[in-house]
Write an enzyme that holds these catalytic residues in place. Structure first.
Site, PDB file in Angstrom:
ATOM      1  CE  LYS A 738     -43.251 -33.475  37.704  1.00 53.76           C
ATOM      2  NZ  LYS A 738     -42.659 -33.691  39.017  1.00 53.76           N
ATOM      3  NE  ARG A 739     -35.219 -32.448  32.915  1.00 47.90           N
ATOM      4  CZ  ARG A 739     -34.973 -33.743  33.020  1.00 47.90           C
ATOM      5  NH1 ARG A 739     -34.976 -34.499  31.940  1.00 47.90           N
ATOM      6  NH2 ARG A 739     -34.719 -34.287  34.195  1.00 47.90           N
ATOM      7  CE  LYS A 744     -37.896 -34.691  35.169  1.00 50.40           C
ATOM      8  NZ  LYS A 744     -37.758 -34.662  36.627  1.00 50.40           N
ATOM      9  CB  THR A 850     -37.521 -28.789  44.350  1.00 53.95           C
ATOM     10  OG1 THR A 850     -37.295 -28.410  42.991  1.00 53.95           O
ATOM     11  CG2 THR A 850     -36.222 -29.242  44.973  1.00 53.95           C
ATOM     12  CE  LYS A 854     -39.875 -24.933  43.667  1.00 48.22           C
ATOM     13  NZ  LYS A 854     -39.264 -25.450  42.464  1.00 48.22           N
TER      14      LYS A 854
END
Length: 1008
Positions: A738-739, A744, A850, A854
């Site tokens: 992810k970014r 995060k 999201t 997945k």
């Protein structure tokens, strides 16, 4: 504009191109819910999909008509070709496409629509020819869809987003049309492999992560579910950036995705709209406002077809590029040798669509970003309004505009749609303020993706006044109307309460009240006591803490929080006061007494709060996960929620199961189909729940593990090619992609790995093998170019990997790999191979996410906090099938306060890890700035704002539980199956149904 002529013969419907090659419609059946009746036939007839296949022979024409490509210009009404065929023949002749016909079509495009030299038929050339052959089929459905919407004049949704992270289109297109097998066979006949051909396609650089990937999933679902909708965005020439990983860490270079052109897009040179900047506003004698002068550019439409799955519906993604007319090129200046000046207007226009999220530390960068946002809004609204007027016919009823148009703003970037629609309705169409405001509020809706108030987008009022003078006038009027609403709601008796509400809710921040309300509040006398500079600095530092949007495949927009890393280094000069300075202190000869002079309090900047404008100007505001929507109502927009509770909704995000299981994970898809007894799960993910009853079945578990192993072997080859590291497919694949952002918490992950490595080094070989499960820890994601701390984290991960991966004592027990240039295509490879995925953001800071959906869909088990959609995923898959750790959202504020008061006591293991990093074991790079951010009790850039140290003990203890579970492969496989079985609600089909029914009020329209 390209035009196809279609004819009907005894053999069926045909199309003749301008080069006289014949293109035949191939009708092929689609099985969806037992078949859907086609126009002109009985209910037992199956609706047909249309496939355009070129033939070399010319057939005679009998009856012809024209179908023009999608445009916002007036179009000739045409009949559906299948309907006309049935009308003339009274029956249909299903003719499934065969590999030979497809091969002929590919060869035709290689010869007659080439972008390469004719000497050879290599991979790039074959990809373009293959894409163009499938695009022929899409154009037929595309035009038929558009024409059907035109004739029915249905209400249509328009999804405006600064990002659309599409990924590769070839496999998705042929998969949605049910032609994967036929194309694989055709390419085999031509000496090529479908997978190798698909790999030639670059990812479209139109997004950065979750915001854009969500938008693309939504378009897929809209088309699949037959909802009338379009997407609008910008056509970025160089994207965000392409990420290179070197010894120095991350390096950025421009994306080259358009270098060889894009076979999917069609430029609409006849669909252009003027876009204005700067200038001035003049008032005519009748009171009408006119925005004149300034800088004028043109927005040109580029259209990309978005096919639905097993349906003829093919909707449109319209992307805007910018230019100026040729006459703006100053030929005199050029011939005089002033070449740069000659092309200045051209460059100023084109650069608007050069880069996604250009750096905005400079005024020029801010202006460019605002130009991007206004270009998207202005061009899109002109296009939407032109379509509405055309469909309305001779008499346009503007009060019906909201009954035909639903406009969704994906985050605050398209906020200018609100004043732009108002300006157009009032200044161009002649409506009154009341009429225009009513129409605007009923048309527009807003999706919020940010949980922290300080991260909500704001623009300088001064800058906006300069660039968009008329829009500022309209925003001021909207702000004044809001003030009137607030005063009516709360009255004037309690001036303190009223002042508080106005401060929190107004669109214009730090702006005096309009003259009509100037006497509402009793202003206290100004104090002569200045705010201490340290408090002022602290206030500034707190303002800089910003969150951003959802994570995802390649990450999302970097809001301005990262870029301010360097700004904090600017220090205010302090007045020096000599010891002993006092009123009665004698002044020494030859010296000048220094007096304490109060610091001047700087005037706060006047800002336009875009999120507040979105809430006021629209009829619906939605969050993107249950916990996020509650935070939106309780904290972010609490005052607005109390005023207009009916506006606020939740729409938990989702992802398309077509791309994210069916196409990217064929091994797992086959297993799901076999065990559920149907492929209906691709459209109705509720059927995935049927896997629950087989979770303990040994045969299913054996097949499940074999599918995972096959996917892991593909990743082993990929990692060797991209990074040079060879990893074991028998190790656990532990993935965080992810970014790169502090909230995060990739830093928590890598520090956990460092702790694991340190423990291994302190053990004997036998102890290591007994204690630890072999792991391959895979990272991927981009750090925004000016986000210094995020780039330090990337550098740290790669340094740890370089040390660990070459440690012979550790071997395959631990590998650390950073995958460069993470994007959708890489995600499609990594996610099916994943076994553990980390979604470990600080609780309360991730809106939804999201990628977690997945991973769960593909049978990956998550480790994470109760943040974003993790909360709902854990509920759906079962608490025993989710590894939970960390503080909860309601605890975060108290924990930060505890830290600021010096009461936090770090875990000894956390202190050991920091010292281990500082020892230089991972190389000579100085990590004091990185580790220092986790230390101290207050101040920006330190004090562990994201609670890495607080959650570290809980995290490493949870990782021990992961090892324990993985050793029991039967238990682990059962957990994996239950994750897939429990992921049904996270389909974007479910999300889109909710938007359509509860916000947009649109209904499915299936083509005959």
């Amino acid at each position: 504009m390209a035009t196809w002529r279609f004819c009907t013969t005894s053999g069926g419907v045909e199309a003749v191109s301008s080069c006289n090659a014949v293109a035949r419609f191939i009708d092929f059946s689609r099985g969806r819910n037992g078949g859907v009746g086609s126009a002109g036939g009985g209910s037992g007839n199956k609706a047909k999909q249309l496939m355009l296949m070129r033939k070399w022979q010319v057939r005679p024409l009998r009856r012809s008509f024209s179908v023009r490509n999608v445009s916002s210009e007036p179009q000739q009404k045409v009949k559906d070709p299948v309907a006309e065929q049935e009308e003339s023949l009274g029956t249909t002749s299903p003719f499934p496409p065969d590999a030979s016909s497809i091969a002929s079509s590919i060869k035709y495009h290689a010869e007659f629509t080439p972008v390469f030299s004719p000497e050879k038929f290599d991979l790039p050339k074959t990809f373009f020819a293959t894409a163009q052959s499938i695009r022929d089929a899409l154009i037929i459905n595309w035009n038929a869809t558009y024409d059907y919407y035109e004739r029915l004049n249905v209400k249509q949704a328009y999804y405006l987003s600064m990002e659309f992270l599409q990924g590769r289109a070839l496999l998705n297109a042929i998969g949605n049309l049910g032609l994967t097998g036929a194309y694989a066979e055709a390419l085999s006949k031509l000496g090529h492999n479908l997978e190798n051909i698909a790999c030639q396609e670059p990812d479209a650089a139109l997004g950065n992560g979750g915001l854009g990937r969500l938008a693309s999933c939504f378009l897929d679902s809209l088309a699949t579910l037959n909802y009338p909708a379009w997407g609008y965005g910008l056509r970025y020439r160089y994207g965000l950036f392409k990420q290179h990983i070197t010894k120095e860490g991350q390096e950025e270079v421009a994306e080259d995705w358009l270098e060889m052109s894009n076979p999917w897009e069609i430029v609409r040179n006849d669909v252009t709209y003027p876009v204005k900047f700067y200038g001035k506003v003049v008032t005519s004698s009748d009171g009408k406002k006119d925005w004149i002068g300034g800088e004028d550019i043109k927005a040109v439409a580029y259209d990309v077809p978005i096919p639905g799955y097993k349906t003829k519906t093919t909707i449109n993604l319209r992307l805007w590029s910018t230019k100026v007319p040729s006459e703006e090129f100053d030929l005199s200046a050029f011939n005089a040798g002033e070449h740069t000046q000659a092309a200045e207007a051209l460059y100023n226009a084109e650069k608007i669509c050069y880069v996604l999220y250009p750096g905005d530390e400079s005024v020029e960068g801010k202006i460019l970003r605002l130009k991007q946002q206004y270009t998207l809004c202005s061009a899109s609204l002109q296009d939407i309004i032109a379509r509405f007027e055309r469909r309305s016919g001779a008499k346009v009823k503007w009060e019906e505009f909201p009954e035909k148009v639903a406009l969704q703003m994906n985050d605050t970037h398209p906020t200018l749609c609100i004043p732009e629609l108002m300006r157009t309705l009032m200044d161009v169409k002649g409506l009154s303020w009341k009429e225009a405001w009513n129409i605007t509020q009923r048309t527009v809706a807003y999706t919020n993706h940010t949980v922290l108030p300080e991260a909500l987008e704001k623009w300088s009022l001064e800058l906006m006044q300069k660039l968009l003078p008329r829009h500022v006038e309209i925003i001021e009027m909207i702000d004044e109307e809001l003030i009137q609403t607030i005063v009516s709601e709360y009255g004037t008796a309690d001036s303190d309460l009223l002042e508080k509400k106005l401060k929190q809710m107004r669109i214009l921040e730090n702006v005096e009240l309009p003259a009509a309300f100037s006497d509402l509040l009793v202003k206290p006398k100004e104090s002569s006591v200045a705010v201490p500079s340290d408090e002022l600095e602290k206030s500034k530092e707190e303002d800089k803490k910003e969150d951003d949007d959802d994570d995802d495949d390649g990450g999302e927009e970097e809001v301005e929080e990262e870029e301010e890393e360097e700004e904090e280094e600017e220090e205010e000069e302090e007045l020096k006061v000599e010891p002993g300075d006092g009123e009665n202190e004698p002044v020494k000869e030859g010296t000048q007494a220094k007096k304490k002079i109060p610091e001047p309090v700087p005037e706060p900047p006047k800002m336009v709060r875009m999120a507040n404008l979105c809430v006021v100007g629209g009829h619906a505001v939605n969050g993107v996960a249950a916990i996020h929507s509650e935070i939106v109502k309780d904290e972010v927009f609490n005052d607005f929620f109390k005023l207009w509770p009916e506006k606020f909704q939740n729409k938990t995000n989702g992802v398309t199961p077509r791309r994210w299981i069916r196409f990217c994970n064929p091994f797992l898809s086959k297993i799901i189909t076999n065990w559920t007894g149907t492929e209906d799960w691709v459209l109705n993910t509720e059927k995935l729940a049927e896997l629950r009853k087989f979770a303990d079945n040994e045969d299913l578990q054996t097949q499940w593990r074999a599918a995972k192993k096959s996917n892991k072997l593909k990743v082993v080859s990929f990692l060797k090619e991209k990074t040079g590291y060879l990893v074991s497919p028998d190790a656990m694949f532990d993935i965080q992609v992810k970014r790169i952002h502090e909230y995060k918490r990739q830093l928590l992950n890598i520090l956990g790995i460092v702790y694991r490595y340190k423990m291994m080094k302190e053990m004997s070989a036998s102890e290591r093998k007994e204690k630890f499960v072999p792991r391959v820890c895979i990272f991927g994601g981009k750090a925004f170019a000016t986000y210094v701390q995020a780039k330090r984290i990337v550098k740290f991960i790669t340094d740890v990997g370089a040390t660990v991966n070459h440690d012979a004592d550790i071997g395959d027990l631990l590998k650390v790999v950073f995958v460069p240039d993470y994007n959708v295509s890489v995600a499609e490879l990594l996610i099916p191979a994943s076994e553990l995925s980390q979604h470990i953001s600080t609780a309360g800071m991730e809106a939804s996410g999201t990628s977690n959906m997945k991973f769960a869909m593909n049978g990956c088990i998550l480790i994470g906090t109760l943040d974003g959609a993790n909360v709902e995923i854990r509920e759906e898959v079962g608490e025993d099938n989710f590894f939970l750790f960390g503080a909860e959202a309601h605890e975060i504020a108290g924990l930060r306060k505890e830290r600021a008061e010096g009461k936090f006591v770090p875990d000894p293991r956390f202190e050991e890890v920091k010292e281990f990093v500082r020892s230089g074991v991972f190389g000579p790079y100085n990590y004091d700035e990185l580790i220092g951010s986790l230390e101290g009790n207050e101040g920006f850039g330190c004090a562990d704002y994201f609670l890495v140290g607080k959650d570290f003990p809980s995290y490493i203890e949870c990782q021990e539980k992961v090892d324990e579970a993985y050793r029991d492969q039967q238990r682990w496989t059962r957990m994996s199956i239950l994750n897939t079985a429990g992921s049904s609600m996270f389909s974007s089909d479910r999300t889109i149904h909710e938007y359509a029914q509860e916000i947009w009020n649109i209904k499915p329209v299936e083509l005959p």
